[in-house]
Write a protein that holds these residues in place. Structure first.
Motif, PDB file in Angstrom:
ATOM      1  N   LEU A  42       0.832  -1.203   0.000  1.00 21.79           N
ATOM      2  CA  LEU A  42       0.000   0.000   0.000  1.00 21.79           C
ATOM      3  C   LEU A  42       0.865   1.251   0.000  1.00 21.79           C
ATOM      4  O   LEU A  42       0.600   2.221  -0.733  1.00 21.79           O
ATOM      5  CB  LEU A  42      -0.932   0.003   1.214  1.00 21.79           C
ATOM      6  N   ALA A  43       1.921   1.248   0.808  1.00 19.45           N
ATOM      7  CA  ALA A  43       2.834   2.393   0.853  1.00 19.45           C
ATOM      8  C   ALA A  43       3.508   2.608  -0.494  1.00 19.45           C
ATOM      9  O   ALA A  43       3.659   3.745  -0.958  1.00 19.45           O
ATOM     10  CB  ALA A  43       3.883   2.184   1.948  1.00 19.45           C
ATOM     11  N   VAL A  44       3.908   1.513  -1.160  1.00 20.91           N
ATOM     12  CA  VAL A  44       4.528   1.620  -2.484  1.00 20.91           C
ATOM     13  C   VAL A  44       3.540   2.193  -3.491  1.00 20.91           C
ATOM     14  O   VAL A  44       3.902   3.029  -4.334  1.00 20.91           O
ATOM     15  CB  VAL A  44       5.045   0.246  -2.956  1.00 20.91           C
ATOM     16  N   ALA A  45       2.272   1.757  -3.421  1.00 16.60           N
ATOM     17  CA  ALA A  45       1.255   2.253  -4.348  1.00 16.60           C
ATOM     18  C   ALA A  45       1.062   3.759  -4.196  1.00 16.60           C
ATOM     19  O   ALA A  45       0.957   4.488  -5.191  1.00 16.60           O
ATOM     20  CB  ALA A  45      -0.072   1.524  -4.108  1.00 16.60           C
ATOM     21  N   VAL A  46       1.026   4.248  -2.958  1.00 18.69           N
ATOM     22  CA  VAL A  46       0.889   5.687  -2.716  1.00 18.69           C
ATOM     23  C   VAL A  46       2.125   6.424  -3.234  1.00 18.69           C
ATOM     24  O   VAL A  46       2.022   7.497  -3.843  1.00 18.69           O
ATOM     25  CB  VAL A  46       0.679   5.962  -1.214  1.00 18.69           C
ATOM     26  N   ALA A  47       3.304   5.838  -3.005  1.00 16.49           N
ATOM     27  CA  ALA A  47       4.548   6.461  -3.485  1.00 16.49           C
ATOM     28  C   ALA A  47       4.553   6.559  -5.006  1.00 16.49           C
ATOM     29  O   ALA A  47       4.927   7.596  -5.572  1.00 16.49           O
ATOM     30  CB  ALA A  47       5.758   5.648  -3.006  1.00 16.49           C
ATOM     31  N   ILE A  48       4.132   5.509  -5.685  1.00 17.10           N
ATOM     32  CA  ILE A  48       4.103   5.505  -7.154  1.00 17.10           C
ATOM     33  C   ILE A  48       3.170   6.589  -7.671  1.00 17.10           C
ATOM     34  O   ILE A  48       3.502   7.320  -8.621  1.00 17.10           O
ATOM     35  CB  ILE A  48       3.679   4.116  -7.676  1.00 17.10           C
ATOM     36  N   ALA A  49       1.992   6.716  -7.053  1.00 14.19           N
ATOM     37  CA  ALA A  49       1.044   7.749  -7.483  1.00 14.19           C
ATOM     38  C   ALA A  49       1.633   9.143  -7.291  1.00 14.19           C
ATOM     39  O   ALA A  49       1.563   9.994  -8.191  1.00 14.19           O
ATOM     40  CB  ALA A  49      -0.257   7.611  -6.697  1.00 14.19           C
ATOM     41  N   GLY A  50       2.228   9.392  -6.124  1.00 12.20           N
ATOM     42  CA  GLY A  50       2.816  10.709  -5.860  1.00 12.20           C
ATOM     43  C   GLY A  50       3.967  11.020  -6.786  1.00 12.20           C
ATOM     44  O   GLY A  50       4.049  12.118  -7.359  1.00 12.20           O
ATOM     45  N   TYR A  51       4.876  10.065  -6.982  1.00 10.67           N
ATOM     46  CA  TYR A  51       6.018  10.275  -7.857  1.00 10.67           C
ATOM     47  C   TYR A  51       5.586  10.516  -9.305  1.00 10.67           C
ATOM     48  O   TYR A  51       6.160  11.353 -10.007  1.00 10.67           O
ATOM     49  CB  TYR A  51       6.955   9.062  -7.812  1.00 10.67           C
ATOM     50  N   SER A  52       4.599   9.754  -9.768  1.00 13.12           N
ATOM     51  CA  SER A  52       4.151   9.884 -11.158  1.00 13.12           C
ATOM     52  C   SER A  52       3.596  11.276 -11.430  1.00 13.12           C
ATOM     53  O   SER A  52       3.928  11.915 -12.435  1.00 13.12           O
ATOM     54  CB  SER A  52       3.087   8.829 -11.473  1.00 13.12           C
ATOM     55  N   LEU A  53       2.736  11.746 -10.536  1.00 12.39           N
ATOM     56  CA  LEU A  53       2.149  13.078 -10.716  1.00 12.39           C
ATOM     57  C   LEU A  53       3.216  14.166 -10.582  1.00 12.39           C
ATOM     58  O   LEU A  53       3.164  15.188 -11.275  1.00 12.39           O
ATOM     59  CB  LEU A  53       1.030  13.287  -9.698  1.00 12.39           C
ATOM     60  N   SER A  54       4.190  13.940  -9.715  1.00 10.63           N
ATOM     61  CA  SER A  54       5.285  14.903  -9.578  1.00 10.63           C
ATOM     62  C   SER A  54       6.146  14.925 -10.842  1.00 10.63           C
ATOM     63  O   SER A  54       6.553  16.000 -11.304  1.00 10.63           O
ATOM     64  CB  SER A  54       6.141  14.549  -8.365  1.00 10.63           C
ATOM     65  N   ASP A  55       6.409  13.757 -11.427  1.00  9.06           N
ATOM     66  CA  ASP A  55       7.215  13.691 -12.653  1.00  9.06           C
ATOM     67  C   ASP A  55       6.571  14.493 -13.780  1.00  9.06           C
ATOM     68  O   ASP A  55       7.251  15.228 -14.513  1.00  9.06           O
ATOM     69  CB  ASP A  55       7.372  12.236 -13.102  1.00  9.06           C
ATOM     70  N   LEU A  56       5.260  14.327 -13.913  1.00  4.16           N
ATOM     71  CA  LEU A  56       4.553  15.067 -14.968  1.00  4.16           C
ATOM     72  C   LEU A  56       4.611  16.576 -14.705  1.00  4.16           C
ATOM     73  O   LEU A  56       4.703  17.375 -15.634  1.00  4.16           O
ATOM     74  CB  LEU A  56       3.106  14.597 -15.047  1.00  4.16           C
ATOM     75  N   SER A  57       4.573  16.962 -13.430  1.00  3.23           N
ATOM     76  CA  SER A  57       4.628  18.383 -13.071  1.00  3.23           C
ATOM     77  C   SER A  57       6.012  18.970 -13.321  1.00  3.23           C
ATOM     78  O   SER A  57       6.143  20.163 -13.633  1.00  3.23           O
ATOM     79  CB  SER A  57       4.244  18.570 -11.599  1.00  3.23           C
ATOM     80  N   ILE A  58       7.057  18.140 -13.180  1.00  4.59           N
ATOM     81  CA  ILE A  58       8.428  18.624 -13.399  1.00  4.59           C
ATOM     82  C   ILE A  58       8.584  19.167 -14.814  1.00  4.59           C
ATOM     83  O   ILE A  58       9.159  20.239 -15.028  1.00  4.59           O
ATOM     84  CB  ILE A  58       9.454  17.498 -13.138  1.00  4.59           C
ATOM     85  N   VAL A  59       8.075  18.420 -15.791  1.00  3.64           N
ATOM     86  CA  VAL A  59       8.202  18.842 -17.184  1.00  3.64           C
ATOM     87  C   VAL A  59       7.519  20.193 -17.386  1.00  3.64           C
ATOM     88  O   VAL A  59       8.058  21.097 -18.039  1.00  3.64           O
ATOM     89  CB  VAL A  59       7.597  17.783 -18.122  1.00  3.64           C
ATOM     90  N   ARG A  60       6.326  20.347 -16.804  1.00  5.68           N
ATOM     91  CA  ARG A  60       5.599  21.623 -16.923  1.00  5.68           C
ATOM     92  C   ARG A  60       6.362  22.747 -16.230  1.00  5.68           C
ATOM     93  O   ARG A  60       6.387  23.885 -16.712  1.00  5.68           O
ATOM     94  CB  ARG A  60       4.206  21.481 -16.306  1.00  5.68           C
ATOM     95  N   LEU A  61       6.957  22.455 -15.088  1.00 11.15           N
ATOM     96  CA  LEU A  61       7.700  23.474 -14.351  1.00 11.15           C
ATOM     97  C   LEU A  61       8.911  23.954 -15.149  1.00 11.15           C
ATOM     98  O   LEU A  61       9.165  25.165 -15.244  1.00 11.15           O
ATOM     99  CB  LEU A  61       8.147  22.917 -12.995  1.00 11.15           C
ATOM    100  N   VAL A  62       9.669  23.006 -15.714  1.00  8.83           N
ATOM    101  CA  VAL A  62      10.854  23.380 -16.498  1.00  8.83           C
ATOM    102  C   VAL A  62      10.453  24.289 -17.657  1.00  8.83           C
ATOM    103  O   VAL A  62      11.110  25.299 -17.935  1.00  8.83           O
ATOM    104  CB  VAL A  62      11.582  22.119 -16.997  1.00  8.83           C
ATOM    105  N   ARG A  63       9.357  23.963 -18.322  1.00 11.02           N
ATOM    106  CA  ARG A  63       8.897  24.784 -19.446  1.00 11.02           C
ATOM    107  C   ARG A  63       8.387  26.138 -18.970  1.00 11.02           C
ATOM    108  O   ARG A  63       8.558  27.149 -19.654  1.00 11.02           O
ATOM    109  CB  ARG A  63       7.799  24.046 -20.202  1.00 11.02           C
TER     110      ARG A  63
END
Length: 294
Positions: free
Chosen positions: A148-169
């Motif tokens: 369960l902890a891994v599943a929450v981590a994956i969700a948080g990391y995935s959404l953060s990764d997508l936000s990183i690209v937007r932030l850089v731009r």
């Protein structure tokens, strides 16, 4: 090529940081929230020191940058706390390959959004599921609370990764400068978010906790600067393919630590268990490549 090298460097440093974080949680016996608070306070101070080199005249500091900084930092902190909780329960060499299961989340989001997935992409999803099953069974079943902890981590990391690209731009800078500036802004925001915990909890101000968290903080911030540069150069999609190398790297580090006798940080695994873990990690890497190729 530079983006790939940045990604591989980030993967190696992340794998090393997992070992340091597990040492903090298991050997020193500190709770996950303390590592989150102390390490990000230190990373904020490091980011503040880097700010004069990260800021470039002409960089945007508007509402768009603020929004994507908060999105990157917020989702990341939620994922990181869950990840520390998982590391408290399970070996890093067993956990790191599971981050490849991001592909399952991406496929689910794509399907819910009405996107059509090719046969290759569905094959990748099945391969990733097989990798998760293999890792789940290798060395004994993974505890439900850890999964369960891994599943929450994956969700948080995935959404953060997508936000990183937007932030850089959003910074209006080129990929590498925007990545450096975005990373510094994000970790300054993370440090500010940890301030209430530092104020309320005396344990978060103890010098011993800061010394124990320092190796993780240095490795993680260095990894994140390289990761931002990787995503800024080749995007979050291809960047995650490159990042999947951390599963194999973590398994190698785990074997080395066990042979050195540091079994309080990384448990020993027999040849059969080690083979299944490597097979699961390779399945995850191939699944990610196949999914995005499809």
């Amino acid at each position: 090529m530079m983006g790939i090298l940045f990604g591989l460097g980030a993967a190696a440093l992340q794998s090393l940081s997992y070992i340091y974080s597990r040492a903090f949680l298991r050997r020193a016996g500190y709770p996950p929230w303390l590592l989150l608070a102390v390490s990000h306070a230190m990373m904020a101070l490091m980011s503040l020191a880097l700010l004069p080199w990260a800021y470039v005249p002409g960089a945007r500091l508007d509402s768009g940058v603020a929004l994507w900084t908060l999105s990157t930092s917020g989702f990341y902190l939620a994922g990181q706390l869950a990840w520390f909780r998982a590391l408290q329960i399970m070996d890093a060499s067993r956990l790191a390959p599971l981050l490849g299961a991001k592909i399952l989340l991406l496929a689910l989001l794509a399907s819910l959004g009405g996107a059509w997935l090719s046969a290759a992409q569905w094959a990748a999803v099945l391969l990733a599921a097989a990798g998760v099953f293999t890792l789940h069974q290798a060395g004994g079943r993974l505890p439900a609370r850890g999964l369960l902890a891994v599943a929450v981590a994956i969700a948080g990391y995935s959404l953060s990764d997508l936000s990183i690209v937007r932030l850089v731009r959003a910074t209006g800078l080129d990929n590498l400068r925007g990545a450096f500036f975005g990373a510094v802004l994000s970790y300054l925001a993370c440090g500010l978010a940890m301030t209430p915990w530092l104020v309320r909890h005396p344990a978060a101000r103890a010098p011993a906790a800061w010394r124990a968290a320092l190796p993780f903080a240095v490795c993680w911030l260095s990894a994140m600067i390289l990761l931002f540069a990787c995503f800024g150069d080749i995007g979050a999609v291809f960047g995650n393919i490159v990042q999947s190398a951390r599963g194999i790297i973590s398994i190698g580090l785990g074997v080395a630590l066990a042979r050195l006798g540091w079994t309080d940080i990384e448990g020993r695994a027999g040849p059969a268990v080690l083979f299944r873990r490597v097979a699961g990690a390779l399945a995850m890497t191939l699944a990610i490549a196949l999914y995005f190729r499809g």
